[in-house]
Design a protein around this motif. Structure first.
Motif, PDB file in Angstrom:
ATOM      1  N   ALA A  78      15.670 -46.566 -17.014  1.00 19.84           N
ATOM      2  CA  ALA A  78      16.057 -45.203 -17.403  1.00 19.84           C
ATOM      3  C   ALA A  78      14.834 -44.350 -17.712  1.00 19.84           C
ATOM      4  O   ALA A  78      14.864 -43.124 -17.551  1.00 19.84           O
ATOM      5  CB  ALA A  78      16.986 -45.250 -18.618  1.00 19.84           C
ATOM      6  N   ARG A  79      13.763 -44.987 -18.160  1.00 19.31           N
ATOM      7  CA  ARG A  79      12.534 -44.254 -18.442  1.00 19.31           C
ATOM      8  C   ARG A  79      11.643 -44.156 -17.214  1.00 19.31           C
ATOM      9  O   ARG A  79      11.123 -43.095 -16.873  1.00 19.31           O
ATOM     10  CB  ARG A  79      11.747 -44.936 -19.569  1.00 19.31           C
ATOM     11  N   VAL A 119       3.270 -34.210 -19.534  1.00 16.74           N
ATOM     12  CA  VAL A 119       4.608 -33.706 -19.184  1.00 16.74           C
ATOM     13  C   VAL A 119       5.619 -34.845 -19.147  1.00 16.74           C
ATOM     14  O   VAL A 119       6.694 -34.773 -19.769  1.00 16.74           O
ATOM     15  CB  VAL A 119       4.564 -32.971 -17.830  1.00 16.74           C
ATOM     16  N   ALA A 120       5.298 -35.910 -18.429  1.00 15.84           N
ATOM     17  CA  ALA A 120       6.228 -37.033 -18.301  1.00 15.84           C
ATOM     18  C   ALA A 120       6.454 -37.731 -19.639  1.00 15.84           C
ATOM     19  O   ALA A 120       7.586 -38.112 -19.969  1.00 15.84           O
ATOM     20  CB  ALA A 120       5.696 -38.036 -17.271  1.00 15.84           C
ATOM     21  N   GLY A 121       5.392 -37.889 -20.442  1.00 15.45           N
ATOM     22  CA  GLY A 121       5.511 -38.585 -21.719  1.00 15.45           C
ATOM     23  C   GLY A 121       6.405 -37.879 -22.706  1.00 15.45           C
ATOM     24  O   GLY A 121       7.237 -38.505 -23.377  1.00 15.45           O
ATOM     25  N   VAL A 122       6.272 -36.552 -22.805  1.00 14.16           N
ATOM     26  CA  VAL A 122       7.094 -35.781 -23.740  1.00 14.16           C
ATOM     27  C   VAL A 122       8.555 -35.797 -23.304  1.00 14.16           C
ATOM     28  O   VAL A 122       9.462 -36.000 -24.121  1.00 14.16           O
ATOM     29  CB  VAL A 122       6.573 -34.336 -23.857  1.00 14.16           C
ATOM     30  N   LEU A 123       8.804 -35.601 -22.014  1.00 17.74           N
ATOM     31  CA  LEU A 123      10.176 -35.546 -21.528  1.00 17.74           C
ATOM     32  C   LEU A 123      10.905 -36.885 -21.670  1.00 17.74           C
ATOM     33  O   LEU A 123      12.108 -36.919 -21.942  1.00 17.74           O
ATOM     34  CB  LEU A 123      10.198 -35.097 -20.066  1.00 17.74           C
ATOM     35  N   MET A 124      10.177 -37.985 -21.507  1.00 19.47           N
ATOM     36  CA  MET A 124      10.819 -39.302 -21.493  1.00 19.47           C
ATOM     37  C   MET A 124      10.690 -40.067 -22.802  1.00 19.47           C
ATOM     38  O   MET A 124      11.119 -41.217 -22.889  1.00 19.47           O
ATOM     39  CB  MET A 124      10.225 -40.146 -20.352  1.00 19.47           C
ATOM     40  N   LEU A 125      10.146 -39.443 -23.859  1.00 16.29           N
ATOM     41  CA  LEU A 125       9.922 -40.178 -25.107  1.00 16.29           C
ATOM     42  C   LEU A 125      11.198 -40.758 -25.724  1.00 16.29           C
ATOM     43  O   LEU A 125      11.172 -41.902 -26.204  1.00 16.29           O
ATOM     44  CB  LEU A 125       9.213 -39.290 -26.128  1.00 16.29           C
ATOM     45  N   PRO A 126      12.337 -40.043 -25.755  1.00 14.89           N
ATOM     46  CA  PRO A 126      13.540 -40.660 -26.344  1.00 14.89           C
ATOM     47  C   PRO A 126      13.911 -41.994 -25.699  1.00 14.89           C
ATOM     48  O   PRO A 126      14.283 -42.945 -26.395  1.00 14.89           O
ATOM     49  CB  PRO A 126      14.623 -39.599 -26.104  1.00 14.89           C
ATOM     50  N   LEU A 160      14.273 -39.996 -32.242  1.00 15.33           N
ATOM     51  CA  LEU A 160      14.031 -40.247 -30.824  1.00 15.33           C
ATOM     52  C   LEU A 160      12.640 -39.772 -30.397  1.00 15.33           C
ATOM     53  O   LEU A 160      12.198 -40.068 -29.284  1.00 15.33           O
ATOM     54  CB  LEU A 160      15.097 -39.561 -29.967  1.00 15.33           C
ATOM     55  N   TYR A 161      11.994 -39.020 -31.277  1.00 15.86           N
ATOM     56  CA  TYR A 161      10.629 -38.579 -30.984  1.00 15.86           C
ATOM     57  C   TYR A 161       9.615 -39.219 -31.931  1.00 15.86           C
ATOM     58  O   TYR A 161       8.506 -38.721 -32.080  1.00 15.86           O
ATOM     59  CB  TYR A 161      10.547 -37.050 -31.028  1.00 15.86           C
ATOM     60  N   SER A 162      10.007 -40.330 -32.546  1.00 13.37           N
ATOM     61  CA  SER A 162       9.061 -41.063 -33.382  1.00 13.37           C
ATOM     62  C   SER A 162       7.968 -41.654 -32.499  1.00 13.37           C
ATOM     63  O   SER A 162       8.223 -42.111 -31.388  1.00 13.37           O
ATOM     64  CB  SER A 162       9.781 -42.184 -34.153  1.00 13.37           C
ATOM     65  N   GLY A 163       6.764 -41.619 -33.006  1.00 10.97           N
ATOM     66  CA  GLY A 163       5.648 -42.163 -32.237  1.00 10.97           C
ATOM     67  C   GLY A 163       5.141 -41.241 -31.144  1.00 10.97           C
ATOM     68  O   GLY A 163       4.423 -41.693 -30.248  1.00 10.97           O
ATOM     69  N   LEU A 164       5.499 -39.944 -31.215  1.00  9.60           N
ATOM     70  CA  LEU A 164       5.048 -39.021 -30.167  1.00  9.60           C
ATOM     71  C   LEU A 164       3.524 -38.963 -30.078  1.00  9.60           C
ATOM     72  O   LEU A 164       2.951 -39.073 -28.992  1.00  9.60           O
ATOM     73  CB  LEU A 164       5.608 -37.615 -30.418  1.00  9.60           C
ATOM     74  N   MET A 165       2.866 -38.815 -31.242  1.00  2.85           N
ATOM     75  CA  MET A 165       1.413 -38.675 -31.221  1.00  2.85           C
ATOM     76  C   MET A 165       0.713 -39.932 -30.699  1.00  2.85           C
ATOM     77  O   MET A 165      -0.121 -39.841 -29.790  1.00  2.85           O
ATOM     78  CB  MET A 165       0.891 -38.303 -32.610  1.00  2.85           C
ATOM     79  N   PRO A 166       1.019 -41.146 -31.237  1.00  2.00           N
ATOM     80  CA  PRO A 166       0.350 -42.326 -30.669  1.00  2.00           C
ATOM     81  C   PRO A 166       0.734 -42.589 -29.216  1.00  2.00           C
ATOM     82  O   PRO A 166      -0.068 -43.148 -28.457  1.00  2.00           O
ATOM     83  CB  PRO A 166       0.792 -43.478 -31.582  1.00  2.00           C
ATOM     84  N   THR A 167       1.946 -42.186 -28.829  1.00  2.00           N
ATOM     85  CA  THR A 167       2.328 -42.341 -27.425  1.00  2.00           C
ATOM     86  C   THR A 167       1.436 -41.493 -26.531  1.00  2.00           C
ATOM     87  O   THR A 167       0.934 -41.955 -25.496  1.00  2.00           O
ATOM     88  CB  THR A 167       3.803 -41.961 -27.214  1.00  2.00           C
ATOM     89  N   LEU A 168       1.240 -40.233 -26.926  1.00  2.00           N
ATOM     90  CA  LEU A 168       0.369 -39.356 -26.141  1.00  2.00           C
ATOM     91  C   LEU A 168      -1.080 -39.813 -26.204  1.00  2.00           C
ATOM     92  O   LEU A 168      -1.813 -39.742 -25.210  1.00  2.00           O
ATOM     93  CB  LEU A 168       0.495 -37.908 -26.628  1.00  2.00           C
ATOM     94  N   LEU A 169      -1.497 -40.311 -27.385  1.00  2.25           N
ATOM     95  CA  LEU A 169      -2.871 -40.807 -27.519  1.00  2.25           C
ATOM     96  C   LEU A 169      -3.103 -42.061 -26.682  1.00  2.25           C
ATOM     97  O   LEU A 169      -4.233 -42.383 -26.330  1.00  2.25           O
ATOM     98  CB  LEU A 169      -3.189 -41.101 -28.985  1.00  2.25           C
ATOM     99  N   ARG A 170      -2.017 -42.757 -26.369  1.00  2.00           N
ATOM    100  CA  ARG A 170      -2.111 -43.928 -25.504  1.00  2.00           C
ATOM    101  C   ARG A 170      -2.012 -43.532 -24.031  1.00  2.00           C
ATOM    102  O   ARG A 170      -2.860 -43.889 -23.211  1.00  2.00           O
ATOM    103  CB  ARG A 170      -0.993 -44.924 -25.836  1.00  2.00           C
ATOM    104  N   ASP A 171      -0.970 -42.776 -23.681  1.00  2.59           N
ATOM    105  CA  ASP A 171      -0.655 -42.541 -22.279  1.00  2.59           C
ATOM    106  C   ASP A 171      -1.548 -41.501 -21.614  1.00  2.59           C
ATOM    107  O   ASP A 171      -1.905 -41.657 -20.436  1.00  2.59           O
ATOM    108  CB  ASP A 171       0.811 -42.106 -22.140  1.00  2.59           C
TER     109      ASP A 171
END
Length: 285
Positions: A78-79, A119-126, A160-171
């Motif tokens: 799904a992601r 773009v992809a990371g923010v849209l698919m974070l949930p 559903l948007y928890s971890g947004l910052m570390p996700t972006l810092l990773r991806d």
């Protein structure tokens, strides 16, 4: 809509989605093992490197059978299917808009890769949050849609948007570094290699090289992201302190081996399949 008459960005989306489907199905077990390694309790002392990875892998097979290694594949699909499609279509659109037929240099490649991944990371974070929870083994979700409803009802949509910052810092750094090294190593290949039947293998090898470095650099952000999404009460700074207090500096590299294997192989396969499909339909990737 037939692929032959579709907009080029739509074609890029479809090629990217197909490549993401293949790579996700093959490498989901590595992602599950990585998540389990990163979320081990502090009282558990896994072995280092291959020992820790194999211990978790065998434990999953014993307790959840072989198919347990593919737990979380539904949210992964799904992601990844739309996510990789969004990534490649965004990358293609940005490249055509700013560089057209020019071959981007190192800095433009960093910007293209990082911009597409943002773009992809923010849209698919949930869906990424749900996928991480499926894999960690602490939640009893039955389906992706049911998990989304459960989180919204019990924790609120913001979870559903928890971890947004570390996700972006990773991806974002991963994609930026990966695209830079991938494009530059490909450009360094002799022209006759790119036109030969061995071109896919050469592209795959370039992807492996780029993926290893990008994975290692972004590993600490991946560990922090996993802890925040599994324990949404933790903020990013709190997760960093917790990891360091419980596991020391080496805690930020838990799961590095399975993640490096998965991310490197997935990225290399996705780019190879994407570029071959784009070439097949007559578009320059």
């Amino acid at each position: 809509m037939e692929l032959s008459v579709a907009h080029p960005a739509v074609k890029a989306f479809m090629c990217g989605s197909f490549s993401g489907t293949c790579s996700t199905l093959l490498f989901q077990p590595l992602d599950l093992v990585k998540t389990r390694l990163q979320t081990l309790q502090s009282t558990v002392q896994p072995g280092s490197g291959r020992v820790g990875m194999m211990t978790v892998l065998l434990s999953v097979v014993r307790t959840e059978r072989l198919l347990g290694l593919w737990k979380g594949v539904s949210p992964s699909f799904a992601r990844t299917i739309p996510g990789v499609g969004i990534y490649f279509s965004t990358y293609y659109s940005l490249k055509q808009h700013f560089y057209q037929d020019d071959r981007p240099g190192p800095l433009p490649a960093v910007l293209l890769g990082g911009g597409a991944r943002t773009v992809a990371g923010v849209l698919m974070l949930p869906v990424t949050v749900i996928k991480t929870r499926f894999e960690c083994g602490r939640y009893s979700y039955v389906s992706v849609s049911g998990a989304l409803r459960s989180v919204c009802q019990t924790e609120g949509p913001a979870a559903l948007y928890s971890g947004l910052m570390p996700t972006l810092l990773r991806d974002v750094p991963f994609s930026a570094i990966y695209v830079m090294f991938y494009s530059q190593t490909k450009a360094a290949l002799p022209s006759e290699v790119g036109a030969s039947p061995s071109a896919p293998l050469a592209n795959f090898s370039c992807g492996i090289l780029a993926g290893v470095l990008a994975s290692l650099i972004t590993q600490p952000a991946d560990v922090v992201k996993t802890h925040v999404q599994v324990n949404p009460q933790l903020r990013t700074a709190e997760a960093i302190r917790y990891i360091y207090t419980e596991h020391g500096a080496q805690g930020f590299f838990r799961g590095a081996l399975p993640r490096s294997l998965r991310r490197t192989m997935m990225a290399a396969m996705a780019w190879t399949v994407y570029e071959q499909m784009m070439a097949h339909i007559g578009l320059k990737s």
